[in-house]
Each structure stands twice: as structure tokens, then as C-alpha cells.
Design a protein around this motif. Structure first.
Motif, short mmCIF file in Angstrom:
data_model
loop_
_atom_site.label_atom_id
_atom_site.label_comp_id
_atom_site.label_asym_id
_atom_site.label_seq_id
_atom_site.Cartn_x
_atom_site.Cartn_y
_atom_site.Cartn_z
N THR A 171 -6.86 4.63 -5.41
CA THR A 171 -6.63 5.21 -4.09
C THR A 171 -5.67 6.39 -4.17
O THR A 171 -5.88 7.43 -3.53
N GLN A 172 -4.62 6.24 -4.98
CA GLN A 172 -3.67 7.33 -5.15
C GLN A 172 -4.32 8.54 -5.78
O GLN A 172 -4.09 9.69 -5.40
N THR A 178 -7.49 9.39 -5.57
CA THR A 178 -8.41 10.00 -4.60
C THR A 178 -7.66 10.83 -3.58
O THR A 178 -8.08 11.94 -3.21
N SER A 179 -6.49 10.31 -3.11
CA SER A 179 -5.71 11.03 -2.11
C SER A 179 -5.14 12.32 -2.68
O SER A 179 -5.03 13.34 -1.99
N ALA A 209 1.80 3.03 -3.52
CA ALA A 209 0.70 3.36 -4.44
C ALA A 209 1.08 4.43 -5.44
O ALA A 209 0.40 4.60 -6.46
N TYR A 215 -6.79 -0.93 -7.77
CA TYR A 215 -7.34 -0.28 -6.58
C TYR A 215 -6.34 0.71 -5.99
O TYR A 215 -6.73 1.81 -5.57
N LEU A 216 -5.04 0.33 -5.99
CA LEU A 216 -4.03 1.26 -5.50
C LEU A 216 -3.97 2.51 -6.37
O LEU A 216 -3.76 3.62 -5.88
N THR A 260 -5.82 -5.50 -7.30
CA THR A 260 -5.17 -4.77 -6.21
C THR A 260 -4.38 -3.58 -6.74
O THR A 260 -4.38 -2.50 -6.14
N LYS A 292 0.83 -1.22 0.00
CA LYS A 292 0.00 0.00 0.00
C LYS A 292 0.86 1.26 0.00
O LYS A 292 0.46 2.28 -0.56
#
Length: 570
Positions: free
Chosen positions: A564-565, A567-568, A537, A560-561, A557, A534
Motif C-alpha cells: 500500500t505504501q 502504491t501511494s 505504513a 499488505y501495508l 498485514t 495503517k
């Protein structure tokens, strides 16, 4: 004699010489410059004073005078001895004008009997005219290997010795024949002759090595590429016929997906008919009975066919392809769209000879890797003028593993290593495995690998000889694992390794691409294992892009990473 008489005599002699020169000038001016040169040369020959070049013209070098310093004159200081052949010497009475070929026939040295080829447009079985096979064997020259000096590694020396054969005159003759016969823009669009084509020169280096060739340009073959392939095949036929070999089956089998592609290949082969190479094209565009009758009346050197029609002819025993020496598969994706992949694999398995295979891959998808592994059985040479990541890393599987602990990563490494060792159907190619990582991070992994019977070597295995020595020490047929740091990848040849593990934190993308495009250069069995968490990412987006370019599935996966990156960051 008085002094006055001496002066008078010199004056008379001077006047006489002047008068003589005036006569010579008048006589020379009455003839042309060419005739005057001939007269002067004749005077020099009569006087025994020749120029050095004239001496070479009127006398030949001998073993006693190899540089012709004496201009053909005998050495009077050396006594001439005559030798007579002994009665038991057979060489003395042989005229040395004939030699026996391996098949028992006697032929003259330097003379090759040839039958004149008949010109015609019927070298395809799709029309009503069928050309007979012509066996003209024009003069061809031998090739010489250029030996390169210098200190090199074992692998580099072997590759240089395999690819240092220069193209023969007959190969250039075939290329010129194709170029002169075709007058469309695709041949001369670069303004260069065929023998100076960049791809062709690289192809000849790979072809002369004797290894299978995989072209990963991502396109179907062009006219220039077809011209080089068929000309190289014609040159190979000429070399083998000089060695006394004969062929009962077609020498070249060129598999194409469509009738249009078969027509293109046949048009490039047609100019070689005048040089004794006969080509037959078979495809569904003509009736099966017509093609069966046509194949019975001719013996083609080149056979261009679609896989479906070829299997139909083989089933009725209209043609024998078991002795084919060169197989060309043009366009895997195009063959897949036509439903010919299984038929192509069946054709490959039905050829029992020591086959040389050339594959033009027009797709980078990993779905075609099993097909390529069935077609290319031995070591390969990759050929591509495309510098993209997808082209350079074709047939290399990227295995991205997500892990949450060191124990999980260690178990996945051991499992993947066991799978590679258990699935290897060519042990001589898949024995060497390579692990990237620092010693402090792989101490426990090294202990686990040793318990499984794997040897751990610090540093890279640079040559095949070193690998064989390790096998002699340990009779267990387990992969030898080499271990280096990530900073050392620029100092070794990654092309020798088919399986690579990246054990440390996921490297920068440029390092990852360097490993991906540099590994498994002599095989279609490359696998690159990498591990991601994680915390890494930030590289997920670039990794997803690389996987999509190479036509490989993106793990959920990793995707998804990537999300996630994104979104952050927002």
C-alpha cells in the motif's frame, strides 16, 4: 723531623706507589679480562666486601632477613634460640613429600607420573590401526582470577567474576602444538598465532564462565575455532585430573554432519595426542563391526561423530555417553539437511551429566529456535563477530501485531502475556517481562494486568536480586512487568529481558533494531512484541526487510501495508 726530611719521605713513598702500580698493571695485562675479573672478585670475597648482587648469589633470603640486607650474615644483636619439636607433633616428623588424592592413592607433590604416548596415525576408527589411550600429564599451571574494582551492577559483577580467568600455560601449549603441526594457509592467513585469535579470546571469556555458548556467526566452525574448542577441553581435563577426578566416558563429544567435517575436526585434535589427549572419529565411512571392536580397545577423551552412527553404537552398548561433560553441535542447518536434528536432540537427552554445550548455528531461521531450546537448557553466552542484525538477534522471535483499536491491542497484550507465563518451562529465566510505553497510554492496560495478577513496576529491573525480592513479597508466580519510556532504552540493559512489548506507536527503525539486537542476550527464548496500524505504513518496508534477513515469516498485514505504501508513493 725536619721539613726537608718530610718532603724527601713523601717523594720516596710516591715513587714506591708508582712502582707498585706499574707492577700491578704488567701482571693484569698478562691475563685476559675474564681472568682479571675472577681474580678481583676473589680478592673482594676474601676481604669481605661483596657487591650486592654477589651477596644474593652466595646467600639466600631468610625469614629474619627477607631482603638479604645482611648478605647472609647473622644478626649478632639477636640471640639465636633453637626450638625442638614436641613429641606429640606429627608435622615435625613428616617429610611433607607426599599427599593423598581423593581416590585414596598417595602421590608426590610436584611430580606427576606419566606414561609416554606412542606416536601413530591411527587415532581414528575409519582405518585399520587403533591407537591406545595415552595419559601423559605434562606440567600445568594454576589460573588466577583478576579482581576488578569499581562500582558495577549486580549483573556486571557476576559476569566479570565468571570470565576473568586467564588462559593457562597448558592451553597455550595445546594451541601451539596444533599450530606447529598444521602447515596449511587457513591457520596463518591473518598472520597471527592461534593464541592471539580475536574469536578465540572472546570464546575463552565465554567458556570460562561455565555457561552454554551459542555462536551465531552463520557459518560452520573454522580451523581456528575448532583449535580453541579442543584446546579448552584439553585444559579442562587437566584441571579436573589435578583435582583427582576421572572420566569413564569421553569428556568431549563433537557432533558433525558429515564425514568430511569429522576428518577436519580430527586433524585439529591429532596434535594433542602427544599431550595425552586421545581422539576417536566415528562415521559411516567405516564398518560398524570394526568401530565396535575399536572402541572396546581404547578409552578416548575426545569423540568426533555423526549423530546417526553414534546412536547405532550406543544402541549396541559399544560406548557410553551418559557421562559426557562437553557437547559441541556444529552446524544446525547442515545437520537438518542430513536429517540429523531429531537424532541430535535424542543424544542431548541421553546425556545425564551436568553438561556444558556449545552450538555453532549456521542459520538464522526461526525454525531452528525449538531445537536450540532443547539443546541449550541453561543461561547462555552469545558469541559472534558478525555485527549484522540477523546475527545479533538470532533466536529472538519478532511478533508483529496489527490492530485497529486500543481495546484490540490491549486484549492481544494480555493474551501474549498469559501465553508467556503459561509456556515457561524455565521459570527462573522467563519471569521478568518488560513493557515499553508512556504512562498515559497504558493506564487501562495496567489496570487489566493487575486484575490478572501481574505486578507493575515503574522503571527497569536492573538485577536478579531485585527480582528475587519482588518474588518474596508476592508468592504468586506471575511475571513482574517493568514499564519505561522509549527514550530510556539507552539507560538500561535490555539483555536481562526475554519478553518485550512495544506498546506505543511503532518506533523508528533504528530504535526497533536497537531493542531487537539488545534483548535476551542470555537466553534463546526472546520474544519481541510490537504493534502496527495503517497509519504506520511508512515503516512497513524496512520491517519486511528485517524480518526476511532474520529468516522469519512476514505477516500478510505487514506485507499488505508495504504494498500500500509503495502504491501511494507512485
Amino acid at each position: 723531623m725536619a721539613k726537608g726530611d718530610d718532603v724527601a719521605m713523601r717523594k720516596r713513598n710516591k715513587a714506591a706507589r708508582k712502582k707498585l702500580r706499574s707492577k700491578d698493571g704488567a701482571s693484569s695485562s698478562s691475563v685476559s679480562a675474564r681472568v682479571a675479573a675472577i681474580i678481583a672478585a676473589k680478592k673482594r670475597r676474601k676481604s669481605g666486601k661483596r657487591r650486592q648482587c654477589q651477596g644474593m648469589c652466595f646467600s639466600l633470603p631468610t625469614p629474619d632477613d627477607p631482603y638479604n640486607d645482611r648478605n647472609g650474615k647473622k644478626d649478632l644483636n639477636k640471640r639465636e634460640t633453637k626450638t625442638t619439636p614436641s613429641k606429640g607433633s606429627k608435622r615435625a616428623f613428616s617429610k611433607d613429600k607426599s599427599t593423598s588424592s581423593p581416590n585414596g592413592t598417595v602421590r608426590e607433590v610436584g611430580r606427576e607420573k606419566s606414561k609416554p604416548s606412542k606416536e601413530g596415525s591411527g587415532d581414528t576408527l575409519s582405518n585399520g590401526h587403533i591407537a591406545k589411550r595415552s595419559k601423559t600429564d605434562p606440567e600445568r599451571t594454576k589460573v588466577h582470577a583478576n579482581v576488578k574494582g569499581g562500582v558495577q551492577s549486580f549483573q556486571n559483577q557476576r559476569e566479570d567474576s565468571e570470565s576473568c580467568i586467564s588462559p593457562s600455560k597448558f592451553l597455550i601449549l595445546c594451541l601451539n602444538a596444533i599450530e606447529n603441526a598444521l602447515h596449511h594457509d587457513s591457520i596463518n592467513r591473518n598472520g597471527k598465532p592461534l593464541f592471539a585469535d580475536t574469536w578465540g579470546i572472546e570464546f575463552w571469556k565465554c567458556y570460562s564462565s561455565g555457561k552454554d555458548i551459542l555462536d551465531t556467526s552463520g557459518l560452520s566452525s573454522t580451523d581456528e575455532q575448532i583449535a580453541w574448542v579442543v584446546s579448552s577441553a584439553a585444559d579442562s581435563i587437566a584441571r579436573k585430573e589435578k583435582e583427582g577426578l576421572s572420566f569413564s566416558s569421553p569428556y568431549l563429544l563433537y557432533l558433525v554432519p558429515t564425514q568430511e567435517k569429522a576428518t577436519q575436526v580430527r586433524s585439529m585434535c591429532k596434535p594433542l595426542k602427544a599431550l595425552g589427549v586421545h581422539t576417536v572419529s566415528i562415521h559411516p565411512g567405516a564398518s560398524l563391526d570394526h568401530q565396535i571392536q575399536g572402541l572396546k580397545s581404547c578409552e578416548p577423551e575426545f569423540l568426533v561423530s555423526t549423530p546417526e552412527r553414534l546412536l547405532e553404537l550406543v544402541a549396541v552398548k559399544a560406548i557410553d555417553i551418559s557421562g559426557v561433560s562437553l557437547l559441541v553441535v556444529d552446524g544446525l542447518e547442515s545437520l537438518s539437511r542430513g536429517g540429523y536434528l531429531n537424532k541430535t536432540q535424542s543424544i542431548r537427552k541421553s546425556i545425564s551429566s551436568n553438561l556444558h554445550t556449545i552450538v555453532f548455528s549456521d542459520s538464522f531461521s526461526c525454525a531452528y529456535v525449538p531445537v536450540l531450546q532443547d539443546l541449550l537448557w541453561g543461561p547462555i553466552r552469545r558469541l559472534s563477530l558478525d555485527a549484522s542484525v540477523a546475527s545479533q538477534s538470532a533466536c529472538t522471535i519478532q511478533s508483529i501485531n496489527f490492530y485497529t483499536s486500543e481495546e484490540e491491542k490491549r486484549s492481544k497484550v494480555i493474551k501474549a502475556l498469559d501465553q508467556a507465563n503459561g509456556s515457561q518451562h524455565r521459570p527462573q529465566l522467563l519471569k521478568v517481562l518488560f513493557i515499553l510505553g508512556k504512562e498515559c497510554n497504558v493506564h487501562e492496560l495496567a489496570t487489566a494486568l493487575k486484575s490478572k495478577g501481574h505486578d507493575i513496576l515503574a522503571g527497569a529491573l536492573f538485577g536478579v536480586s531485585e527480582f528475587k525480592n519482588n518474588l518474596e513479597v508476592d508468592s504468586r508466580l506471575r511475571p513482574v512487568v517493568a514499564k519505561i519510556d522509549i527514550e530510556q532504552i539507552n539507560t538500561i540493559d535490555l539483555g536481562n529481558y526475554e519478553t518485550i512489548f512495544i506498546l506505543d506507536a511503532f518506533p523508528p527503525i533504528d530504535k526497533y533494531v536497537q531493542i531487537l539486537t539488545g534483548m535476551a542476550r542470555h537466553s534463546v527464548n526472546g520474544v519481541l512484541h510490537s504493534f502496527i496500524t495503517k497509519e504506520e505504513a511508512s515503516v512497513a518496508g524496512s520491517l519486511v526487510e528485517i524480518l526476511e534477513q532474520c529468516g522469519q515469516a512476514v505477516p500478510e498485514t505487514v506485507r499488505y501495508l508495504c504494498l500500500t505504501q509503495g502504491t501511494s508513493e507512485s
